[in-house]
Design a protein around this motif. Sequence first.
Motif, PDB file in Angstrom:
ATOM      1  N   PHE A 244       0.850  -1.185   0.000  1.00 13.47           N
ATOM      2  CA  PHE A 244       0.000   0.000   0.000  1.00 13.47           C
ATOM      3  C   PHE A 244       0.892   1.244   0.000  1.00 13.47           C
ATOM      4  O   PHE A 244       1.929   1.251   0.647  1.00 13.47           O
ATOM      5  CB  PHE A 244      -0.908   0.018   1.226  1.00 13.47           C
ATOM      6  N   THR A 245       0.439   2.267  -0.715  1.00 13.30           N
ATOM      7  CA  THR A 245       1.250   3.486  -0.752  1.00 13.30           C
ATOM      8  C   THR A 245       0.810   4.490   0.310  1.00 13.30           C
ATOM      9  O   THR A 245       1.495   5.469   0.556  1.00 13.30           O
ATOM     10  CB  THR A 245       1.141   4.189  -2.122  1.00 13.30           C
ATOM     11  N   GLY A 246      -0.352   4.269   0.915  1.00 16.65           N
ATOM     12  CA  GLY A 246      -0.840   5.202   1.925  1.00 16.65           C
ATOM     13  C   GLY A 246      -1.515   6.414   1.322  1.00 16.65           C
ATOM     14  O   GLY A 246      -1.803   7.387   2.012  1.00 16.65           O
ATOM     15  N   SER A 247      -1.770   6.372   0.013  1.00 16.63           N
ATOM     16  CA  SER A 247      -2.352   7.531  -0.661  1.00 16.63           C
ATOM     17  C   SER A 247      -3.127   7.041  -1.876  1.00 16.63           C
ATOM     18  O   SER A 247      -2.927   5.913  -2.325  1.00 16.63           O
ATOM     19  CB  SER A 247      -1.218   8.471  -1.096  1.00 16.63           C
ATOM     20  N   GLY A 249      -3.303   9.211  -4.593  1.00 14.23           N
ATOM     21  CA  GLY A 249      -2.788   9.990  -5.719  1.00 14.23           C
ATOM     22  C   GLY A 249      -1.276  10.017  -5.826  1.00 14.23           C
ATOM     23  O   GLY A 249      -0.728  10.839  -6.534  1.00 14.23           O
ATOM     24  N   ASP A 250      -0.571   9.139  -5.124  1.00 14.15           N
ATOM     25  CA  ASP A 250       0.885   9.185  -5.167  1.00 14.15           C
ATOM     26  C   ASP A 250       1.389   8.348  -6.339  1.00 14.15           C
ATOM     27  O   ASP A 250       1.864   7.227  -6.186  1.00 14.15           O
ATOM     28  CB  ASP A 250       1.485   8.697  -3.848  1.00 14.15           C
ATOM     29  N   THR A 251       1.285   8.948  -7.539  1.00 10.73           N
ATOM     30  CA  THR A 251       1.620   8.235  -8.767  1.00 10.73           C
ATOM     31  C   THR A 251       3.065   7.744  -8.763  1.00 10.73           C
ATOM     32  O   THR A 251       3.362   6.634  -9.205  1.00 10.73           O
ATOM     33  CB  THR A 251       1.379   9.160  -9.971  1.00 10.73           C
ATOM     34  N   ALA A 252       3.963   8.585  -8.251  1.00  9.26           N
ATOM     35  CA  ALA A 252       5.382   8.220  -8.261  1.00  9.26           C
ATOM     36  C   ALA A 252       5.655   7.027  -7.359  1.00  9.26           C
ATOM     37  O   ALA A 252       6.385   6.102  -7.726  1.00  9.26           O
ATOM     38  CB  ALA A 252       6.232   9.417  -7.829  1.00  9.26           C
ATOM     39  N   LEU A 253       5.042   7.030  -6.180  1.00  8.07           N
ATOM     40  CA  LEU A 253       5.286   5.928  -5.251  1.00  8.07           C
ATOM     41  C   LEU A 253       4.627   4.642  -5.760  1.00  8.07           C
ATOM     42  O   LEU A 253       5.157   3.539  -5.581  1.00  8.07           O
ATOM     43  CB  LEU A 253       4.771   6.279  -3.850  1.00  8.07           C
ATOM     44  N   ALA A 255       4.380   3.822  -8.827  1.00  9.08           N
ATOM     45  CA  ALA A 255       5.309   3.301  -9.831  1.00  9.08           C
ATOM     46  C   ALA A 255       6.445   2.542  -9.149  1.00  9.08           C
ATOM     47  O   ALA A 255       6.827   1.450  -9.570  1.00  9.08           O
ATOM     48  CB  ALA A 255       5.867   4.439 -10.673  1.00  9.08           C
ATOM     49  N   GLU A 256       6.964   3.129  -8.079  1.00 11.13           N
ATOM     50  CA  GLU A 256       8.053   2.459  -7.351  1.00 11.13           C
ATOM     51  C   GLU A 256       7.570   1.147  -6.734  1.00 11.13           C
ATOM     52  O   GLU A 256       8.303   0.175  -6.672  1.00 11.13           O
ATOM     53  CB  GLU A 256       8.606   3.367  -6.263  1.00 11.13           C
ATOM     54  N   ALA A 257       6.331   1.143  -6.267  1.00 12.39           N
ATOM     55  CA  ALA A 257       5.778  -0.094  -5.697  1.00 12.39           C
ATOM     56  C   ALA A 257       5.739  -1.184  -6.765  1.00 12.39           C
ATOM     57  O   ALA A 257       6.091  -2.341  -6.509  1.00 12.39           O
ATOM     58  CB  ALA A 257       4.382   0.162  -5.134  1.00 12.39           C
ATOM     59  N   GLN A 275      -3.903   6.415  -8.666  1.00 17.37           N
ATOM     60  CA  GLN A 275      -2.451   6.499  -8.745  1.00 17.37           C
ATOM     61  C   GLN A 275      -1.835   5.356  -9.552  1.00 17.37           C
ATOM     62  O   GLN A 275      -0.664   5.419  -9.907  1.00 17.37           O
ATOM     63  CB  GLN A 275      -1.854   6.468  -7.340  1.00 17.37           C
ATOM     64  N   GLY A 278       0.717   5.260 -12.642  1.00 18.64           N
ATOM     65  CA  GLY A 278       2.171   5.170 -12.489  1.00 18.64           C
ATOM     66  C   GLY A 278       2.641   3.734 -12.572  1.00 18.64           C
ATOM     67  O   GLY A 278       3.621   3.406 -13.247  1.00 18.64           O
TER      68      GLY A 278
END
Lengths: 379, 316
Positions: A244-247, A249-253, A255-257, A275, A278
């Motif tokens: 989970f990214t915790g958001s 709308g955190d497109t960048a995170l 993508a990293e996930a 998100q 990403g």
Amino acid sequence: MKKKWLLGILILVLGLLLVACGGDTASDEEPAAEADTPAAETTEDEAVADSAESETMDDETMDDEAMMDGDYPDIEPVRIALVMPSTTTDLAWSQSMYDSLKQLQDHYGADNFEIAFTENMFNVTDAAAAIRDYAESGYNLVIAHGAQYGTSLFEIAPDFPETSFAWGTTTNTGEEEGVTNVFAYEPRAEQGGYVQGVLAAHMTEAGIIGLVGPVDAGDAKLHVDGFTAGVRDTDPDIQMNISFTGSFGDTALAAEAANTHLQAGADVLTGSSQQVVGAIGVANEAKVPWLGIQADQSPAGEDVVVSTILYDWVPTLLEMITSNQAGEYGGRVLQLTLANHGQVFLYDEDLPADAVEAALAAEQGIIDGTIEIVADPRN
Amino acid sequence: MNGELTTIAIILGIIHQGIRLATPYLFAALGETFSQRSGVLNLGVEGIMLMGAFFSFYVASETGNLWLALLAAIIIGVLMGLFMAVVSITFQAEQGISGIGLYLFGLGMSSLLFKTMIGSVTGITGFSELQFCVTDSFCLADIPVLGEIFFSHSILTYGAFLLVPISVWLLKRTTWGLKVRSVGQNPEAADSVGVSVNRARYAAVILGSALAGIAGASLSISLLNVFQENMINGIGFIAVALVYFGGWSPVGVMFGALLFSTISALQLWGQVLGLNISSNISVMLPYILTIVALAIPFRRAAQPAALTKPFSRGEN
């Protein structure tokens, strides 16, 4: 000093105006959403139009609602307002609702079916102001498209007894608070998730599947629970990696996930919320299949988005509109299920036949009630 | 679980991701460092990043030329920086408010342009990860450990890290840097020895905004290769915090950015490896750490004395 503050505030107001403009202008210029096509693929066979039945349908069994021509009931002119946390182009939660509204507008015509909307209302206070504004301007149905809007809705709704309000994901219509004009809606995301889990389990060769989630709550939690159960019931040895990214709308995170999942060996990816574009970008680059949910995400990665659980809000919306026009302004819970075609599956034609077959069988099993979705507890 | 993954592979993965994810933070925070060293707090970074991300994406999808796309991001950054400078330096508007205004302008404008000019989320081919091939069969990226960490990034990531020594040099070793620092520290004194306070501030704010534009582009045409409304999602604001974190020094900012991005990568791996930490706690980690670091008192000593204070000759 006063002058400086004034100037600053002036710019702030200009900025705010522009943010507001983003939504309004688009409502007029937005090209017509492609109506009908999404629903067609898997539901044609089962769509037995029967208008007599659809009039008497109850909450749980909105049957036979694959929207072919002729399925649309006659309605009085209606004005609908939508307040959403994201945007009409988020390829996810907000867009799925907006696309369904546009589909109805295309059918009934803009004169009979007016849509107004406000985007980016993640802030509940702002959303509450927008909801009240819409109700005051005489909209018949005001949809607050997010689980965070409930409290505000229950405060506003009693002031406008002849306006219908709706919100979700929830099963709470405010009955305990004495509110009578609020509909609650809930996509049973675990159903679609389960079927996709079955599909993914048949697709993976590495035996590892990666899931990029927003937060472990609400619609996303249901989806993850169902997906994991579908994978487990197909092959318990398959490794499900969830992050989970915790958001939302955190497109960048996100993508990293997805990158993390790929490095950990996953060869099928999925996830929910806006998100994930990403993550789809990462899947696209690595040519790894992506399973989407809510809206059709193939524009973000045509070759890799191989399956979508499309949220089709048309039956739910029609149910609320016809209820409202019959003088019943709320008080019911409406669910989007596989059985009532609130969730519709899109399968890419290049998918392995056995995987699609297994997924279709799972769909049928859930509709028949032969499959019970049991979620494992997570941290 | 994940039996085939060796510890070393995981550590390499985390470092590699940390470096990559630091790219947008680094561009934006280094740019903000220039701006703040000259005495201007630019809270509009997020908005400039959004516009930079949009214009570079649009140009890239229309022309396919990524360098032209990058140039577009720089141009829009310069223009928005110029606007911020006119408002906050010439007209001396309150910087916090005009910065937020600039952010909202960027948010609204990029959304509006996206809807009218593109319409729906699509992907493009952006800057790819370089492999540094010496011969056909040997690439630096293939070197075990080192290659994986250092030699398989996009050109913008190298640019971001190269910008750190360049920023140090600009600020510490050039006359221009001395002027920027002096107008941020004591504009009256600088003015009295003939330095044009406003000109130095204009230059610093515009340079900082151009870098913010590139920061946006690094997301839309390099890391993500997609544009979505409000896609920056707070990176610009974290970049502002990183400037405080790094004590207004480019090297400090770099370590801040790396720490933040590496912990973000670490928490993603923590979840994938199934460590018994709630996802709610792990996603908080990077932010908690930033707050803790911000609270360490000695860093405040480096704050430019005239930060957020407009300068007008003879009035103060």
